[in-house]
Design a protein around this motif. Structure first.
Motif, mmCIF file in Angstrom:
data_model
loop_
_atom_site.group_PDB
_atom_site.id
_atom_site.type_symbol
_atom_site.label_atom_id
_atom_site.label_comp_id
_atom_site.label_asym_id
_atom_site.label_seq_id
_atom_site.Cartn_x
_atom_site.Cartn_y
_atom_site.Cartn_z
ATOM 1 N N CYS A 64 17.854 24.206 71.277
ATOM 2 C CA CYS A 64 17.043 25.417 71.103
ATOM 3 C C CYS A 64 17.843 26.629 71.569
ATOM 4 O O CYS A 64 18.348 26.656 72.696
ATOM 5 C CB CYS A 64 15.755 25.284 71.899
ATOM 6 N N THR A 101 10.782 28.229 66.644
ATOM 7 C CA THR A 101 11.968 27.892 67.413
ATOM 8 C C THR A 101 13.160 27.707 66.486
ATOM 9 O O THR A 101 13.054 27.037 65.462
ATOM 10 C CB THR A 101 11.748 26.596 68.220
ATOM 11 N N VAL A 132 13.504 31.534 70.530
ATOM 12 C CA VAL A 132 12.093 31.280 70.265
ATOM 13 C C VAL A 132 11.370 32.618 70.133
ATOM 14 O O VAL A 132 11.494 33.483 71.010
ATOM 15 C CB VAL A 132 11.425 30.448 71.386
ATOM 16 N N GLY A 192 11.994 21.332 74.554
ATOM 17 C CA GLY A 192 12.173 22.276 74.962
ATOM 18 C C GLY A 192 12.269 22.690 76.290
ATOM 19 O O GLY A 192 12.779 21.185 76.327
#
Length: 280
Positions: A232, A224, A235, A3
């Motif tokens: 990603c 996520t 979130v 991330g």
């Protein structure tokens, strides 16, 4: 993991760099989601750039049909269906520039840019990402490199090139769990859903993976959204009331531009490799 780097808000990355690197290495053991919320401790109030949205692929047409002549039909070209159970499906495609609005858990907010590309000479690295911002008038950025192993995907921080951390596991199914244990505490993961379509307003993302992270060491929980080929993208907190990290724009950039950006912010890019003697 995904991330990221986390100097507390108000910290100048250009100050005590050695202390920052130590902080990065320690916090990487806490935030191993491989994207998104990693920027909580890296920096607030960055500035992002804008551009045109990514365009979807167009279908091939039949020239004979366009001219009014008879001819054999040409089937439309469709992209192969990605394997949603495979961790590498959710890595970012090289050549993406994505902008995110970030709400930090300390109440501050900001904008970050993330660029994905290929610049590492070692072929074990599938893709690299850098996240960039502006702090106190100074531009800064941090890099991450992603590799694939038999059991899933892993990432290596450019600031710690001899350490590797897990991101996602292969053969994913809804309800699957795994954990990551360090001297700082345990982080537990659970696949809460798969094949979810997400509408972020500027774009729609199909077949997202939803991963619940319970970071016991940090006392932090999040969900996520990983989109195939995009990494990603979103979130939130488990209740859905708070958005930590939300993509607001996505553009394609030249492969050379992406590679040069990675090289700029990844001074150790030539040393990055998937050495199986590395710890995680």
């Amino acid at each position: 993991m995904p991330g990221r780097n986390y100097a507390p808000p108000g910290t100048n990355p250009g100050g005590n760099k050695n202390a920052l690197i130590i902080m990065i290495s320690v916090l990487a053991l806490i935030f191993v989601a491989g994207g998104g919320i990693y920027w909580w401790l890296s920096k607030d109030d960055p500035e992002g750039n804008t551009g045109a949205p990514v365009q979807t692929a167009t279908q091939n047409s039949n020239p004979a049909a366009n001219s009014g002549q008879n001819g054999p039909s040409v089937p439309a070209q469709t992209a192969p269906q990605p394997d949603l159970s495979r961790a590498s499906t959710y890595l970012s495609e090289p050549g993406l520039k994505c902008t995110f609005f970030v709400n930090y858990p300390d109440g501050m907010s900001g904008i970050v840019d993330r660029i994905s590309g290929q610049a590492v000479p070692n072929q074990s690295v599938r893709v690299s990402e850098v996240e960039m911002g502006i702090d106190m008038g100074e531009e800064y950025g941090f890099g991450f490199h992603y590799v694939e192993r038999a059991d899933g995907t892993y990432y290596i921080m450019d600031q710690a090139p001899f350490e590797i951390y897990p991101v996602l596991k292969n053969n994913m199914t809804v309800g699957q769990t795994w954990s990551y244990d360090t001297e700082y505490g345990s982080t537990n993961y659970k696949v809460v859903d798969m094949g979810v379509d997400l509408d972020l307003g500027f774009a729609k993302f199909d077949d997202c993976l939803l991963l619940l992270e319970n970071n016991q060491a940090a006392g932090f929980q999040s969900i996520t959204y990983y989109a195939p080929g995009k990494g990603c993208v979103y979130v939130i907190d488990p209740g859905g009331a708070f958005q930590y990290y939300k993509m607001t724009e996505m553009t394609r950039i030249d492969a050379a531009e992406a590679a040069n950006t990675i090289i700029k912010w990844c001074p150790n890019y030539k040393d990055i490799k998937d050495d199986r003697t590395q710890s995680y």
